[in-house]
Design an enzyme around this catalytic site. Structure first.
Site, PDB file in Angstrom:
ATOM      1  N   GLU A  51      -3.570   7.319   6.649  1.00  0.00           N
ATOM      2  CA  GLU A  51      -3.958   7.723   5.897  1.00  0.00           C
ATOM      3  C   GLU A  51      -5.806   8.462   6.910  1.00  0.00           C
ATOM      4  O   GLU A  51      -6.039   8.324   8.346  1.00  0.00           O
ATOM      5  CB  GLU A  51      -4.738   6.954   5.018  1.00  0.00           C
ATOM      6  CG  GLU A  51      -3.902   6.540   3.756  1.00  0.00           C
ATOM      7  CD  GLU A  51      -5.213   5.665   3.404  1.00  0.00           C
ATOM      8  OE1 GLU A  51      -4.318   5.321   2.248  1.00  0.00           O
ATOM      9  OE2 GLU A  51      -5.435   5.171   3.446  1.00  0.00           O
ATOM     10  N   ARG A  93      -5.458 -10.020  -8.419  1.00  0.00           N
ATOM     11  CA  ARG A  93      -5.595 -11.008  -8.629  1.00  0.00           C
ATOM     12  C   ARG A  93      -6.998 -10.804  -8.802  1.00  0.00           C
ATOM     13  O   ARG A  93      -7.772  -9.598  -9.387  1.00  0.00           O
ATOM     14  CB  ARG A  93      -5.521 -12.059  -7.144  1.00  0.00           C
ATOM     15  CG  ARG A  93      -6.260 -10.884  -6.262  1.00  0.00           C
ATOM     16  CD  ARG A  93      -5.964 -11.569  -5.225  1.00  0.00           C
ATOM     17  NE  ARG A  93      -6.283 -11.105  -3.360  1.00  0.00           N
ATOM     18  CZ  ARG A  93      -7.130 -10.726  -3.587  1.00  0.00           C
ATOM     19  NH1 ARG A  93      -8.463 -10.693  -4.055  1.00  0.00           N
ATOM     20  NH2 ARG A  93      -7.710  -9.801  -2.646  1.00  0.00           N
ATOM     21  N   HIS A 125     -14.215  -3.773   7.629  1.00  0.00           N
ATOM     22  CA  HIS A 125     -12.977  -4.101   6.832  1.00  0.00           C
ATOM     23  C   HIS A 125     -13.612  -5.011   5.975  1.00  0.00           C
ATOM     24  O   HIS A 125     -12.455  -4.879   5.303  1.00  0.00           O
ATOM     25  CB  HIS A 125     -11.453  -3.335   6.992  1.00  0.00           C
ATOM     26  CG  HIS A 125     -12.117  -2.191   7.725  1.00  0.00           C
ATOM     27  ND1 HIS A 125     -11.951  -0.879   8.007  1.00  0.00           N
ATOM     28  CD2 HIS A 125     -11.327  -2.285   9.330  1.00  0.00           C
ATOM     29  CE1 HIS A 125     -12.328  -0.330   8.656  1.00  0.00           C
ATOM     30  NE2 HIS A 125     -11.625  -1.002   9.991  1.00  0.00           N
ATOM     31  N   LYS A 153       0.781  -1.776   0.221  1.00  0.00           N
ATOM     32  CA  LYS A 153      -0.131  -0.278  -0.142  1.00  0.00           C
ATOM     33  C   LYS A 153       1.208   1.147  -0.074  1.00  0.00           C
ATOM     34  O   LYS A 153       0.133   2.422  -0.534  1.00  0.00           O
ATOM     35  CB  LYS A 153      -1.055  -0.096   0.965  1.00  0.00           C
ATOM     36  CG  LYS A 153      -2.374  -0.966   0.742  1.00  0.00           C
ATOM     37  CD  LYS A 153      -2.895  -0.896   2.383  1.00  0.00           C
ATOM     38  CE  LYS A 153      -4.462  -1.624   2.170  1.00  0.00           C
ATOM     39  NZ  LYS A 153      -4.248  -3.226   2.385  1.00  0.00           N
TER      40      LYS A 153
END
Length: 669
Positions: free
Chosen positions: A202, A294, A237, A118
């Protein structure tokens, strides 16, 4: 052009089955790999050949690249499809396949490596002009630096594992005093799940939409997007509902996001199927979240609205063919919705569940009567074990309709008619989500569960209702009677046709009185009293797993399975596991408020946080158990002193095994 004749699927469960079926349709031979725990799994029998690659633990089987490559050589497989999870986003595995002359059905190692971080992928996306959320993604990973940069970014804040996904290693932090502990636990969880404790920070986008774009690219420089999927309904999440197209996205936003996703793919010289995920705020500003290199779990909804087989596209691209369609030729039609059926208990904070599948039955077009618009992707069968070693997802239920309302209606009905007995599961939770007005109106954001669904009956009903207990007693009675057992063993009272049962659920015993008159039954729950409520049931028929009865003039059906004195029951109000303890003496249980800390499921001990003699408080975490790729804290039920520890880090334990004993504090009165 790469010549492919035989494909080894380096995965298990529903995705392995799904890949094999397309491969077979296209004329390829298939090879399954399996762990010792999966010897009886559906994907093994679906393949033309199968090779055992080791013990149950993924670190000794599905994650060992050398074993998978050896299986490919042994069977003559010239291509490997990694599915998702396991080695699907492992750059070293992609390189190893290439070195062995085996086609890796996925992107190049360089793209996997870049997008698997990330931190690095966000830097690359900023350079490519893709909108990104403000945050910290630099190389300095010291706690001091993370704490300082968090203050600059501001709260609320997301702490995220740079590697991996699925919500593991991710924390939402609202204030500074929580940050240090959340960084510690996120890093620990990320190291366990992904082998890397690298984190990014973030700014939290509050109540966004989670919208992702399916992209495809080939070896000839072509890249397209195949519409979007809305995955906004999430829990911890983890995606709960996925649909395509999004009810929030208009054509102009779809084009802008699609073009940004294609730019992201081109920025890393991408090849094959990929998904670029975005967060979208209420003003339709979107921000890059991550790219999954993927096939996604939720790819079926894209297949249904495009009429395309994405696995077939993967195989074409891996063979060196150009993409079958240009962007102008991609057409979206109708609507599709998907949910994930999990072996987890919504009544117990969604704790993953293990055990044997006592009954599996699902509606789809191949069944009779035909069920239009329904697709089931699964990899299980009755009798199979659901172990603690793998993800608890059992199946995906997907529905297509000419419009969104039709797709949702079909899906809710199909979920209701799916039967999974043997372990608690999220079936009722999914039904109720799909039938919720906020979701039906297309207004659900990532805050949906917390704002609109936190007190749903599927999570709040801790004990079976009296009606459910009455049906359970009827099933025990009919089973004994059909087996020719003497009903007097069930505390026959003065009236010959009156019987009493004591049924236990989750440590709590329930007394049920049943009176029989032909096929009519009057049943009451609890100790006899003048105010006791009774209910009447009329028995119609019973087979191995299905009981038909009449209640209040309405003919109904429930599904069940027996294992000796244990009853697995789903009467539409949830899945319940009941035990006939009519003749058992009362025993103290190690439940809530107990000094006995027991394993909540099969798993491995990650850490023991106390020593014998330590003083502990009620609610304090004493042991961390790892199962189904997640860490589970086990907490003290009472305050007191640790008197015994019966486990150690690294030890495999069974469900309900005693791990720690705490002696309660003595009263000073």
């Amino acid at each position: 052009m790469s010549k492919i004749t035989k494909i080894l699927v380096a995965n298990r469960g529903e995705i392995a089955v799904r890949v094999m079926r397309t491969a077979r349709d296209l004329g390829y031979r298939t090879v399954a790999v399996y762990s010792e725990a999966d010897a009886g799994a559906l994907h093994v029998s679906e393949a033309d050949q199968a090779v055992c690659i080791g013990p149950a633990a993924v670190g000794e089987s599905y994650l060992v690249a050398d074993k998978i490559l050896a299986a490919a050589k042994q069977t003559g497989a010239d291509a490997i499809h990694p599915g998702y999870g396991f080695l699907s986003e492992n750059a070293d595995f992609s390189k190893a396949c290439e070195a062995e002359g085996i086609v890796f059905i996925g992107p190049r190692a360089e793209a996997i490596e870049l997008m698997g971080s990330k931190r690095l992928s966000k830097i690359a996306m900023i350079d490519a002009g893709v909108p990104c959320i403000p945050g910290y993604q630099d190389a300095d990973q010291s706690d001091q630096t993370l704490l300082a940069r968090a203050e600059e970014i501001g709260f609320p804040l997301m702490v995220k594992a740079s590697a991996g996904g699925g919500g593991r290693g991710m924390r939402l932090v609202f204030e500074h005093r929580q940050l240090a502990e959340q960084i510690r636990t996120a890093r620990s969880e990320a190291e366990t799940a992904f082998g890397s404790g690298e984190l990014i920070l973030e700014r939290a986008v509050i109540e966004p939409r989670h919208i992702e774009i399916q992209v495809f690219a080939d070896e000839h420089g072509n890249a397209v997007y195949l519409g979007e999927r809305d995955c906004s309904i999430q829990r911890r999440h983890q995606k709960v509902v996925e649909e395509a197209p999004s009810p929030f996205v208009d054509p102009e936003l779809r084009q802008r996001m699609g073009e940004a996703a294609v730019n992201a793919a081109k920025a890393c010289s991408y090849r094959g199927a990929g998904t670029v995920e975005f967060l979208v705020d209420k003003d339709k500003n979107f921000y890059f979240l991550e790219m999954n290199t993927r096939l996604q779990v939720e790819h079926p909804v894209t297949e249904l609205i495009t009429g395309l087989d994405l696995v077939a596209w993967q195989l074409k691209v891996a063979s060196g063919d150009p993409l079958p369609l240009t962007q102008d030729q991609v057409q979206l039609k109708g609507h599709a919705v998907e949910v994930r059926l999990y072996a987890e208990d919504p009544r117990n904070n969604f704790m993953p569940q293990t055990g044997q599948v006592r009954l599996w039955s699902c509606p789809e077009r191949t069944n009779s009567p035909e069920r239009s618009g329904i697709r089931m992707d699964h990899g299980i069968q009755t009798g199979q074990q659901v172990s603690p070693f793998y993800d608890p997802m059992i199946a995906k239920v997907i529905a297509y309709g000419d419009n969104r309302a039709e797709a949702i209606r079909r899906l809710a009905s199909a979920v209701q008619d799916t039967q999974l007995l043997g372990m608690n599961n999220n079936k009722l939770f999914l039904q109720n989500v799909l039938r919720h007005d906020v979701f039906g109106d297309g207004e659900a954001t990532t805050a949906f569960i917390e704002q609109h669904f936190s007190s749903d009956v599927s999570m709040d009903q801790k004990q079976p209702s009296n009606t459910t207990l009455a049906k359970a007693a009827l099933l025990y009675f009919k089973r004994s009677k059909d087996a020719g057992q003497d009903q007097k063993f069930h505390w026959s009272r003065s009236v010959a046709q009156s019987y009493a049962y004591k049924l236990e659920f989750d440590g709590q015993s329930n007394l049920i009185n049943l009176s029989e008159s032909d096929d009519h039954f009057v049943i009451s729950v609890g100790e006899p009293s003048s105010e006791q409520e009774s209910m009447a049931l009329q028995f119609v028929s019973l087979d191995d797993n299905r009981c038909v009865y009449i209640e209040n003039g309405v003919r109904e059906t429930l599904h069940f399975a027996f294992d000796n004195k244990t009853l697995y029951l789903d009467d539409g109000t949830g899945h319940f596991i009941l035990e006939d303890v009519t003749h058992q003496p009362a025993a103290a249980a190690g439940g809530a408020g107990s000094g006995q800390i027991k394993a909540t499921m099969d798993g491995a001990i990650v850490e023991v946080l106390v020593n014998e003699g330590d003083a502990v408080e009620a609610g304090q975490t004493l042991v961390i158990l790892e199962a189904m790729k997640m860490e589970h804290p086990l907490k003290a039920g009472i305050s007191g002193t640790v008197s015994a520890i019966s486990c150690e880090a690294g030890q495999q334990v069974k469900s309900k095994q005693l791990l720690v004993s705490v002696d309660g504090e003595e009263s000073n009165d």
